[in-house]
Write a protein that holds these residues in place. Structure first.
Motif, PDB file in Angstrom:
ATOM      1  N   TYR A  75       1.005  -1.156   0.020  1.00  0.00           N
ATOM      2  CA  TYR A  75       0.027  -0.215  -0.129  1.00  0.00           C
ATOM      3  C   TYR A  75       0.842   1.129   0.129  1.00  0.00           C
ATOM      4  N   ALA A  76       0.370   2.380  -0.728  1.00  0.00           N
ATOM      5  CA  ALA A  76       1.177   3.514  -0.644  1.00  0.00           C
ATOM      6  C   ALA A  76       0.033   4.848  -0.269  1.00  0.00           C
ATOM      7  N   ILE A  77       0.603   5.516   0.617  1.00  0.00           N
ATOM      8  CA  ILE A  77       0.065   6.730   1.113  1.00  0.00           C
ATOM      9  C   ILE A  77       1.062   7.773   0.879  1.00  0.00           C
ATOM     10  N   GLY A  78       0.390   9.111   0.858  1.00  0.00           N
ATOM     11  CA  GLY A  78       1.406  10.360   1.148  1.00  0.00           C
ATOM     12  C   GLY A  78       2.271  10.059   2.347  1.00  0.00           C
ATOM     13  N   GLY A  79       3.873  10.303   2.153  1.00  0.00           N
ATOM     14  CA  GLY A  79       4.968  10.010   3.021  1.00  0.00           C
ATOM     15  C   GLY A  79       5.071  11.079   3.970  1.00  0.00           C
ATOM     16  N   ILE A  80       4.562  12.313   3.995  1.00  0.00           N
ATOM     17  CA  ILE A  80       4.717  13.088   4.889  1.00  0.00           C
ATOM     18  C   ILE A  80       3.461  13.407   5.939  1.00  0.00           C
ATOM     19  N   CYS A  81       3.402  13.300   7.158  1.00  0.00           N
ATOM     20  CA  CYS A  81       2.388  13.541   8.301  1.00  0.00           C
ATOM     21  C   CYS A  81       1.844  15.120   7.961  1.00  0.00           C
ATOM     22  N   THR A  82       0.788  15.154   7.886  1.00  0.00           N
ATOM     23  CA  THR A  82      -0.030  16.362   7.580  1.00  0.00           C
ATOM     24  C   THR A  82      -0.167  17.277   8.858  1.00  0.00           C
ATOM     25  N   HIS A  83       0.378  16.517  10.072  1.00  0.00           N
ATOM     26  CA  HIS A  83       0.223  17.524  11.304  1.00  0.00           C
ATOM     27  C   HIS A  83       1.991  18.027  11.254  1.00  0.00           C
ATOM     28  N   GLY A  84       2.855  17.053  11.600  1.00  0.00           N
ATOM     29  CA  GLY A  84       4.050  17.599  11.840  1.00  0.00           C
ATOM     30  C   GLY A  84       5.346  17.313  10.958  1.00  0.00           C
ATOM     31  N   ALA A  85       4.848  16.962   9.634  1.00  0.00           N
ATOM     32  CA  ALA A  85       5.942  17.015   8.651  1.00  0.00           C
ATOM     33  C   ALA A  85       7.048  15.881   8.883  1.00  0.00           C
ATOM     34  N   ALA A  86       6.666  14.866   9.390  1.00  0.00           N
ATOM     35  CA  ALA A  86       7.583  13.914   9.836  1.00  0.00           C
ATOM     36  C   ALA A  86       7.278  12.854   8.681  1.00  0.00           C
ATOM     37  N   ARG A  87       8.381  11.799   8.342  1.00  0.00           N
ATOM     38  CA  ARG A  87       8.257  10.802   7.502  1.00  0.00           C
ATOM     39  C   ARG A  87       7.352   9.697   8.223  1.00  0.00           C
ATOM     40  N   LEU A  88       6.295   9.341   7.511  1.00  0.00           N
ATOM     41  CA  LEU A  88       5.417   8.250   8.025  1.00  0.00           C
ATOM     42  C   LEU A  88       5.848   6.877   8.023  1.00  0.00           C
ATOM     43  N   ALA A  89       6.691   6.534   6.945  1.00  0.00           N
ATOM     44  CA  ALA A  89       7.530   5.168   7.020  1.00  0.00           C
ATOM     45  C   ALA A  89       8.273   4.819   7.926  1.00  0.00           C
ATOM     46  N   GLU A  90       8.673   6.077   8.576  1.00  0.00           N
ATOM     47  CA  GLU A  90       9.653   5.796   9.710  1.00  0.00           C
ATOM     48  C   GLU A  90       8.869   5.602  11.306  1.00  0.00           C
TER      49      GLU A  90
ATOM     50  N   VAL B 241      -5.820  15.615   9.030  1.00  0.00           N
ATOM     51  CA  VAL B 241      -5.866  15.901   7.484  1.00  0.00           C
ATOM     52  C   VAL B 241      -5.545  14.606   6.862  1.00  0.00           C
ATOM     53  N   ASP B 242      -6.282  14.036   6.127  1.00  0.00           N
ATOM     54  CA  ASP B 242      -5.950  12.830   5.401  1.00  0.00           C
ATOM     55  C   ASP B 242      -4.497  12.855   4.806  1.00  0.00           C
ATOM     56  N   VAL B 243      -4.036  12.154   4.285  1.00  0.00           N
ATOM     57  CA  VAL B 243      -2.764  12.196   3.423  1.00  0.00           C
ATOM     58  C   VAL B 243      -3.284  11.169   2.047  1.00  0.00           C
ATOM     59  N   PRO B 244      -2.760  11.514   1.117  1.00  0.00           N
ATOM     60  CA  PRO B 244      -3.396  10.906  -0.239  1.00  0.00           C
ATOM     61  C   PRO B 244      -2.879   9.404  -0.316  1.00  0.00           C
ATOM     62  N   HIS B 245      -3.714   8.625  -1.071  1.00  0.00           N
ATOM     63  CA  HIS B 245      -3.268   7.183  -1.145  1.00  0.00           C
ATOM     64  C   HIS B 245      -3.035   7.065  -2.617  1.00  0.00           C
ATOM     65  N   TYR B 246      -2.183   6.111  -3.224  1.00  0.00           N
ATOM     66  CA  TYR B 246      -1.952   5.670  -4.533  1.00  0.00           C
ATOM     67  C   TYR B 246      -2.068   4.368  -4.750  1.00  0.00           C
ATOM     68  N   PRO B 247      -2.619   4.197  -5.998  1.00  0.00           N
ATOM     69  CA  PRO B 247      -2.582   2.540  -6.414  1.00  0.00           C
ATOM     70  C   PRO B 247      -1.132   1.983  -6.728  1.00  0.00           C
ATOM     71  N   VAL B 248      -1.260   0.657  -6.259  1.00  0.00           N
ATOM     72  CA  VAL B 248       0.074  -0.147  -6.048  1.00  0.00           C
ATOM     73  C   VAL B 248      -0.224  -1.240  -7.003  1.00  0.00           C
ATOM     74  N   LYS B 249       0.831  -1.788  -7.609  1.00  0.00           N
ATOM     75  CA  LYS B 249       0.937  -3.261  -8.171  1.00  0.00           C
ATOM     76  C   LYS B 249       2.277  -3.757  -8.305  1.00  0.00           C
ATOM     77  N   VAL B 250       2.239  -5.086  -8.120  1.00  0.00           N
ATOM     78  CA  VAL B 250       3.553  -5.672  -7.887  1.00  0.00           C
ATOM     79  C   VAL B 250       3.598  -6.464  -9.284  1.00  0.00           C
ATOM     80  N   GLU B 251       4.802  -6.440 -10.215  1.00  0.00           N
ATOM     81  CA  GLU B 251       5.021  -7.245 -11.281  1.00  0.00           C
ATOM     82  C   GLU B 251       6.580  -7.867 -10.813  1.00  0.00           C
ATOM     83  N   GLY B 252       6.425  -9.214 -10.623  1.00  0.00           N
ATOM     84  CA  GLY B 252       7.631  -9.916 -10.238  1.00  0.00           C
ATOM     85  C   GLY B 252       8.278  -9.138  -9.134  1.00  0.00           C
ATOM     86  N   ASP B 253       9.258  -8.987  -8.704  1.00  0.00           N
ATOM     87  CA  ASP B 253       9.733  -8.423  -7.514  1.00  0.00           C
ATOM     88  C   ASP B 253       9.713  -6.878  -7.417  1.00  0.00           C
ATOM     89  N   ALA B 254       9.054  -5.995  -8.592  1.00  0.00           N
ATOM     90  CA  ALA B 254       8.940  -4.954  -8.463  1.00  0.00           C
ATOM     91  C   ALA B 254       7.644  -4.345  -7.979  1.00  0.00           C
TER      92      ALA B 254
END
Length: 105
Positions: free
Chosen positions: A39-54, A85-98
């Protein structure tokens, strides 16, 4: 608008229940592996500008590492204060290992 998919990461490099911060063009994105589904969503928190993946993955939620607000990983919806405030979400697909993330063009 159409969606163009971009290679973001190797699926084998993202452990289950973890995230990875990626940049595609001007888009900062948090890419998550939830039990083998990606799954992929916006990577920066809408409140404090932190990286959500961390942040801390708890079930289907990501907790922002800065102020502990949470977002739904599957939708980007803000769940707990101080994140309202919500972050955007993005469509994801997997092809092989990519793992590919779709960006509207």
């Amino acid at each position: 608008m159409s969606v163009e998919f971009h290679r973001a990461a190797a699926a084998s490099k993202i452990a289950p229940d973890t995230g990875l911060h990626v940049t595609i063009g001007e888009h900062e994105i948090a890419l998550f592996n939830l039990g083998g589904e990606f799954y992929a969503i916006g990577g920066i928190c809408t409140h404090g500008a932190a990286r959500l993946a961390e942040g801390y993955v708890e079930g289907e939620l990501i907790e922002c590492p800065q102020h502990a607000g949470t977002f739904e990983i599957k939708t980007g919806r803000a769940v707990d204060a101080p994140c309202t405030v919500d972050v955007p979400h993005y469509p994801v697909k997997v092809e092989g290992d990519a793992v590919l993330i779709g960006i509207e063009s």
